[in-house]
Design a protein around this motif. Structure first.
Motif, PDB file in Angstrom:
ATOM      1  N   ASP A 115       0.825  -1.200   0.000  1.00 56.09           N
ATOM      2  CA  ASP A 115       0.000   0.000   0.000  1.00 56.09           C
ATOM      3  C   ASP A 115       0.865   1.258   0.000  1.00 56.09           C
ATOM      4  OD1 ASP A 115      -1.736   2.177   1.678  1.00 56.09           O
ATOM      5  OD2 ASP A 115      -3.037   0.824   0.532  1.00 56.09           O
ATOM      6  N   TRP A 116       0.393   2.292  -0.705  1.00 53.88           N
ATOM      7  CA  TRP A 116       1.126   3.539  -0.816  1.00 53.88           C
ATOM      8  C   TRP A 116       1.395   4.158   0.547  1.00 53.88           C
ATOM      9  CZ3 TRP A 116       4.486   6.410  -2.837  1.00 53.88           C
ATOM     10  CH2 TRP A 116       4.468   7.802  -2.768  1.00 53.88           C
ATOM     11  N   SER A 117       0.490   3.999   1.505  1.00 52.73           N
ATOM     12  CA  SER A 117       0.692   4.568   2.836  1.00 52.73           C
ATOM     13  C   SER A 117       1.937   4.002   3.518  1.00 52.73           C
ATOM     14  CB  SER A 117      -0.538   4.324   3.715  1.00 52.73           C
ATOM     15  OG  SER A 117      -0.737   2.936   3.916  1.00 52.73           O
ATOM     16  N   ARG A 130       4.518   2.327   1.497  1.00 54.23           N
ATOM     17  CA  ARG A 130       5.600   2.490   0.526  1.00 54.23           C
ATOM     18  C   ARG A 130       6.166   3.908   0.520  1.00 54.23           C
ATOM     19  NH1 ARG A 130       4.733   3.234  -4.733  1.00 54.23           N
ATOM     20  NH2 ARG A 130       2.528   2.667  -4.592  1.00 54.23           N
ATOM     21  N   ARG A 131       5.324   4.886   0.788  1.00 48.55           N
ATOM     22  CA  ARG A 131       5.798   6.267   0.737  1.00 48.55           C
ATOM     23  C   ARG A 131       6.796   6.584   1.846  1.00 48.55           C
ATOM     24  NH1 ARG A 131       0.498   9.766   1.505  1.00 48.55           N
ATOM     25  NH2 ARG A 131       1.999  11.400   0.960  1.00 48.55           N
ATOM     26  N   ASN A 150       8.894   5.482  -6.952  1.00 53.62           N
ATOM     27  CA  ASN A 150       8.198   5.497  -5.666  1.00 53.62           C
ATOM     28  C   ASN A 150       7.843   6.917  -5.223  1.00 53.62           C
ATOM     29  OD1 ASN A 150       7.058   3.978  -3.512  1.00 53.62           O
ATOM     30  ND2 ASN A 150       8.784   4.520  -2.199  1.00 53.62           N
ATOM     31  N   GLN A 151       7.373   7.712  -6.171  1.00 55.08           N
ATOM     32  CA  GLN A 151       7.008   9.089  -5.866  1.00 55.08           C
ATOM     33  C   GLN A 151       5.495   9.304  -5.861  1.00 55.08           C
ATOM     34  OE1 GLN A 151       9.704  11.432  -5.192  1.00 55.08           O
ATOM     35  NE2 GLN A 151      10.515   9.350  -5.055  1.00 55.08           N
ATOM     36  N   LYS A 152       4.740   8.235  -6.136  1.00 52.68           N
ATOM     37  CA  LYS A 152       3.289   8.368  -6.239  1.00 52.68           C
ATOM     38  C   LYS A 152       2.638   7.014  -5.989  1.00 52.68           C
ATOM     39  CE  LYS A 152       3.442   7.708 -11.267  1.00 52.68           C
ATOM     40  NZ  LYS A 152       4.729   7.037 -11.199  1.00 52.68           N
ATOM     41  N   GLU A 153       1.334   7.024  -5.866  1.00 55.05           N
ATOM     42  CA  GLU A 153       0.629   5.766  -5.583  1.00 55.05           C
ATOM     43  C   GLU A 153       0.741   4.783  -6.744  1.00 55.05           C
ATOM     44  OE1 GLU A 153      -3.720   4.207  -3.972  1.00 55.05           O
ATOM     45  OE2 GLU A 153      -3.379   6.340  -4.360  1.00 55.05           O
ATOM     46  N   SER A 154       0.620   5.262  -7.959  1.00 56.91           N
ATOM     47  CA  SER A 154       0.733   4.385  -9.117  1.00 56.91           C
ATOM     48  C   SER A 154       2.184   3.960  -9.329  1.00 56.91           C
ATOM     49  CB  SER A 154       0.240   5.101 -10.377  1.00 56.91           C
ATOM     50  OG  SER A 154       0.523   4.344 -11.528  1.00 56.91           O
ATOM     51  N   LEU A 155       2.366   2.710  -9.750  1.00 60.85           N
ATOM     52  CA  LEU A 155       3.699   2.206 -10.066  1.00 60.85           C
ATOM     53  C   LEU A 155       3.986   2.243 -11.559  1.00 60.85           C
ATOM     54  CD1 LEU A 155       3.722  -0.742  -7.536  1.00 60.85           C
ATOM     55  CD2 LEU A 155       5.311   1.194  -7.543  1.00 60.85           C
TER      56      LEU A 155
END
Length: 264
Positions: free
Chosen positions: A82-84, A86-87, A250-255
């Motif tokens: 999840d982006w939460s 991964r960020r 890894n700068q946004k939710e989408s890969l």
């Protein structure tokens, strides 16, 4: 420049994954052992993808450098993080266990194992192994890149590629042509030669000096490009989106990557 031990360690992991892939690729019952299925994004998945994934994840977790061994791994064949979560990652491993699965299924040899170390969005180390071609690329951003070619029996440091000659060598996807690519080629102001290639080998051709330009005007995922991007950075070149900004991870939710251009 001497190759750092950490690079050699990642190369060893990539070669082990490549061996597992080739065991299936060369099997008499290839079609049965490959066991092709389709993922949610309609891309193919084989038993070779999964075997290579487990070898890489286990190998990274067993690295002698405990800090590197403890880093999270984002692989195409693992559950998406999840982006939460991964960020918050400043450093992590970005892996495509089998890049060019369509090339693998079609048995043309143009597929790779991709392993990259990402730091603050930048691929600082990458290894790309093409097991069917027996070519092993590796690179460290801002330092050097190398090529081991087992078939030719050569191993050397890659140098900054020469500028384009009178005929521009444009590398393009063997499996993913697009109308945007056709439009781009039509607007070039000099003669060009189209060099078709599959997987992350397209970027490696630039680092090797065998191509001058790679416009990617179609979708790719971050694990498709990161390792070869590090190899290109090792010879002093970069990849940019269509606004001229360097490609970052890894700068946004989408890969998904934006459309980009890599050039020498």
């Amino acid at each position: 420049m001497h190759k750092p031990d950490v690079v050699k360690g990642i190369e060893t992991i990539a070669v082990a994954a490549g061996k597992a892939i080739m065991d299936i690729y060369n099997a008499p019952d290839f079609a049965e052992r490959a066991a092709v299925s389709v993922k949610g994004d309609d891309s193919p998945l084989t038993q070779a993808d999964l075997k290579a994934h487990h070898i890489i994840v286990d190998g990274l977790g067993a690295l002698a450098d405990k800090e590197l061994a403890a880093l999270p791994v984002l692989s195409e064949e693992s559950a998406l993080v999840d982006w939460s979560v991964r960020r918050t990652w400043d450093r992590y491993w970005l892996v495509d266990p089998l890049d060019g699965t369509k090339e693998f299924i079609e048995r043309n040899g143009e597929f790779t194992v991709n392993i990259a170390l990402i730091e603050h969005g930048v691929p600082i180390l990458g290894v790309v192994y093409a097991p069917a071609l027996q070519k092993l690329y590796s690179g460290v951003r801002g330092q050097a890149s190398w090529l081991n070619d087992s078939i030719l029996g050569t191993s050397h440091e890659l140098r900054a590629p020469r500028p384009a000659g009178s005929v521009l060598r444009v590398v393009g996807s063997r499996s993913h042509q697009s109308p945007d690519m056709a439009d781009f080629l039509a607007q070039l102001d000099q003669p060009y030669e189209l060099v078709p290639m599959g997987s992350s080998l397209k970027i490696c051709l630039l680092a090797e000096g065998l191509a001058d330009l790679y416009p990617r005007l179609g979708l790719t995922s971050e694990w498709d490009t990161a390792a070869a991007h590090a190899v290109l950075l090792g010879v002093g070149h970069d990849m940019h989106d269509l606004t001229g900004e360097p490609l970052r991870y890894n700068q946004k939710e989408s890969l998904l990557n934006p459309f980009f251009i890599a050039r020498c």
